[in-house]
Design a protein around this motif. Structure first.
Motif, short mmCIF file in Angstrom:
data_model
loop_
_atom_site.label_atom_id
_atom_site.label_comp_id
_atom_site.label_asym_id
_atom_site.label_seq_id
_atom_site.Cartn_x
_atom_site.Cartn_y
_atom_site.Cartn_z
N LEU A 26 0.75 -1.18 0.08
CA LEU A 26 0.02 -0.07 -0.15
C LEU A 26 1.05 1.23 0.07
O LEU A 26 0.34 2.23 -0.59
CB LEU A 26 -1.02 0.08 1.17
CG LEU A 26 -1.93 -1.11 1.21
CD1 LEU A 26 -2.86 -0.86 2.46
CD2 LEU A 26 -3.05 -0.93 0.22
N ALA A 27 2.14 1.17 0.71
CA ALA A 27 3.03 2.33 0.83
C ALA A 27 3.42 2.75 -0.62
O ALA A 27 3.64 4.09 -0.81
CB ALA A 27 4.02 2.05 1.90
N VAL A 28 3.61 1.73 -1.43
CA VAL A 28 4.08 2.23 -2.87
C VAL A 28 3.19 2.94 -3.55
O VAL A 28 3.54 4.16 -4.25
CB VAL A 28 4.37 0.75 -3.59
CG1 VAL A 28 4.52 1.33 -5.06
CG2 VAL A 28 5.25 0.14 -3.17
N VAL A 29 1.83 2.92 -3.59
CA VAL A 29 0.69 3.67 -4.13
C VAL A 29 0.77 5.03 -3.38
O VAL A 29 0.30 6.18 -3.68
CB VAL A 29 -0.38 2.85 -4.56
CG1 VAL A 29 -0.07 1.96 -5.61
CG2 VAL A 29 -0.94 2.38 -3.24
N VAL A 30 0.50 4.86 -2.05
CA VAL A 30 0.28 5.94 -1.26
C VAL A 30 1.36 6.91 -1.30
O VAL A 30 1.43 8.14 -1.11
CB VAL A 30 0.34 5.42 0.32
CG1 VAL A 30 0.19 6.81 1.16
CG2 VAL A 30 -1.39 4.79 0.34
N LEU A 31 2.59 6.33 -1.46
CA LEU A 31 3.78 7.49 -1.48
C LEU A 31 4.18 7.73 -2.92
O LEU A 31 4.20 9.17 -3.26
CB LEU A 31 4.90 6.42 -1.21
CG LEU A 31 6.45 7.27 -1.17
CD1 LEU A 31 6.60 8.37 -0.12
CD2 LEU A 31 7.48 5.91 -0.76
N PHE A 32 4.16 6.99 -3.87
CA PHE A 32 4.77 7.48 -5.31
C PHE A 32 3.48 8.05 -6.14
O PHE A 32 3.94 9.08 -6.72
CB PHE A 32 5.18 5.97 -6.25
CG PHE A 32 6.68 5.79 -5.67
CD1 PHE A 32 7.71 6.30 -6.27
CD2 PHE A 32 6.73 4.74 -4.62
CE1 PHE A 32 8.86 5.81 -6.03
CE2 PHE A 32 7.96 4.31 -4.34
CZ PHE A 32 9.05 4.85 -4.88
N THR A 33 2.23 7.80 -5.88
CA THR A 33 1.42 8.23 -6.81
C THR A 33 1.12 9.77 -6.41
O THR A 33 1.21 10.80 -7.45
CB THR A 33 0.07 7.57 -6.68
OG1 THR A 33 0.14 6.45 -7.18
CG2 THR A 33 -0.85 8.35 -7.48
N PRO A 34 1.12 10.18 -5.35
CA PRO A 34 0.61 11.70 -5.02
C PRO A 34 2.12 12.53 -5.14
O PRO A 34 2.08 13.49 -5.40
CB PRO A 34 0.17 11.78 -3.65
CG PRO A 34 0.44 10.42 -2.93
CD PRO A 34 0.65 9.34 -4.16
N LEU A 35 2.95 11.86 -4.83
CA LEU A 35 4.26 12.57 -4.67
C LEU A 35 4.88 12.98 -6.10
O LEU A 35 5.20 14.02 -6.38
CB LEU A 35 5.57 11.59 -4.05
CG LEU A 35 6.83 12.38 -3.86
CD1 LEU A 35 6.43 13.40 -2.25
CD2 LEU A 35 8.01 11.44 -3.14
N SER A 36 4.85 12.24 -6.97
CA SER A 36 5.03 12.42 -8.36
C SER A 36 4.08 13.23 -9.06
O SER A 36 4.41 13.97 -9.94
CB SER A 36 5.44 10.88 -9.19
OG SER A 36 4.51 10.27 -9.16
N ARG A 37 2.80 12.86 -9.15
CA ARG A 37 1.61 13.37 -9.71
C ARG A 37 1.64 14.89 -9.48
O ARG A 37 1.38 15.84 -10.02
CB ARG A 37 0.47 12.76 -9.80
CG ARG A 37 0.09 11.33 -10.23
CD ARG A 37 -1.06 10.87 -10.40
NE ARG A 37 -1.90 11.68 -11.33
CZ ARG A 37 -2.68 12.76 -11.18
NH1 ARG A 37 -3.22 12.88 -9.93
NH2 ARG A 37 -3.39 13.30 -12.18
N VAL A 38 1.54 15.09 -7.85
CA VAL A 38 1.29 16.68 -7.53
C VAL A 38 2.50 17.27 -8.02
O VAL A 38 2.65 18.68 -8.43
CB VAL A 38 0.99 16.78 -6.15
CG1 VAL A 38 1.19 18.13 -5.57
CG2 VAL A 38 -0.36 16.01 -5.98
N GLY A 39 3.76 16.94 -7.69
CA GLY A 39 4.96 17.42 -7.96
C GLY A 39 5.19 17.80 -9.57
O GLY A 39 5.49 18.79 -9.90
N SER A 40 4.93 16.72 -10.39
CA SER A 40 4.77 16.96 -11.72
C SER A 40 3.92 18.26 -12.47
O SER A 40 4.02 18.94 -13.05
CB SER A 40 4.81 15.52 -12.64
OG SER A 40 5.64 14.90 -12.28
N THR A 41 2.49 18.09 -11.74
CA THR A 41 1.53 19.03 -12.01
C THR A 41 2.03 20.44 -11.87
O THR A 41 1.95 21.41 -12.49
CB THR A 41 0.20 18.67 -11.29
OG1 THR A 41 -0.07 17.35 -11.81
CG2 THR A 41 -0.85 19.64 -11.69
N VAL A 42 2.36 20.67 -10.57
CA VAL A 42 3.18 21.92 -10.13
C VAL A 42 4.23 22.48 -11.12
O VAL A 42 4.16 23.60 -11.66
CB VAL A 42 3.40 22.08 -8.76
CG1 VAL A 42 4.26 23.38 -8.43
CG2 VAL A 42 2.49 21.78 -7.78
#
Length: 248
Positions: free
Chosen positions: A65-81
């Protein structure tokens, strides 16, 4: 237009932006399945009692679970900004009533839904493909949502300080990969040097993995971990919202 309407409008726009990216959709939901196939079905516990994967299969559930909780928001929000900065989107947003807090809240809600669906798929595949014994606890929902909020805030900070989308991805991996294996997920603390104990306690993901394991596997106390995770979510969300540029 009130705050709720502004947040809802940004949420809808962000959601449709994600749906249009078919590759992102595919890998967001396919990656958890691939993860379980590799670690849950192909990598079994060592019958000789040596190596890393010597715990029961359910021990690694928080790690999955930590893989999706960690990587998905971290990369998606960072890339969006970073992408918004490159396209001068924040300069345009500054002319609208939408605040930075509302913008980040909308994107956090989108990521919470994505991570929630990916986590549900992951749990289903884990139950089907392995002999892991765990409880489908309702406490999983707050842990997943609050954990997602923590890393959305950190992602917003990375998007501000990194100079490009590539820089965001590099910074996210530099932060996420060590945390993924040190935060009581795949590697038990007993296998790590004793001096790393205080370091583990400083990692936000540690409180996610401890709480999820207590809620689904061990049946231990989880309230303190949820409280710490909630406090971290508030702090990182506010800092992340403040870090968002008003102009480019």
């Amino acid at each position: 237009m009130n705050s709720f309407a502004r947040t809802r409008a940004e949420f809808v726009a962000a959601w449709h932006s994600f749906i249009r990216r078919r590759t992102a959709v595919f890998f967001t939901f396919f990656f958890p399945v691939l993860l379980i196939v590799i670690f849950g079905a192909l990598v079994t516990t060592d019958p000789t009692g040596g190596g890393l994967f010597t715990e029961p299969p359910e021990y690694y559930l928080p790690g999955y679970l930590a893989v999706v909780v960690l990587f998905t928001p971290l990369s998606r929000v960072g890339s969006t900004v970073a992408r918004h900065r490159d396209g001068n989107r924040f300069e345009k947003l500054a002319t609208t009533p939408l605040s930075r807090t509302e913008w980040l809240l909308a994107h956090t809600l989108v990521n919470a839904i994505l991570v929630g669906v990916a986590s549900a798929i992951l749990l289903g595949v884990l139950w089907l493909l392995t002999d892991a014994t765990f409880v489908f606890s309702p406490l999983l929902l707050p842990f997943v949502v609050i954990g997602t909020a923590v890393f959305c805030g950190i992602g917003a900070i990375l998007g501000r300080v990194a100079d490009s989308q590539d820089g965001v991805i590099a910074a996210a991996n530099t932060i996420a990969l060590p945390m993924l294996f040190l935060a009581e997920t795949f590697v038990p603390p007993t296998l790590l040097p004793e001096w790393m104990g205080p370091v583990i306690d400083l990692l936000p993901l540690t409180y996610f993995s401890r709480g999820v394991r207590a809620a689904t596997v061990s049946g231990g106390p989880w309230l303190a971990d949820l409280a710490v995770l909630t406090a971290l979510a508030v702090v990182f969300f506010l800092v992340g919202a403040y870090a968002l540029p008003e102009t480019d």
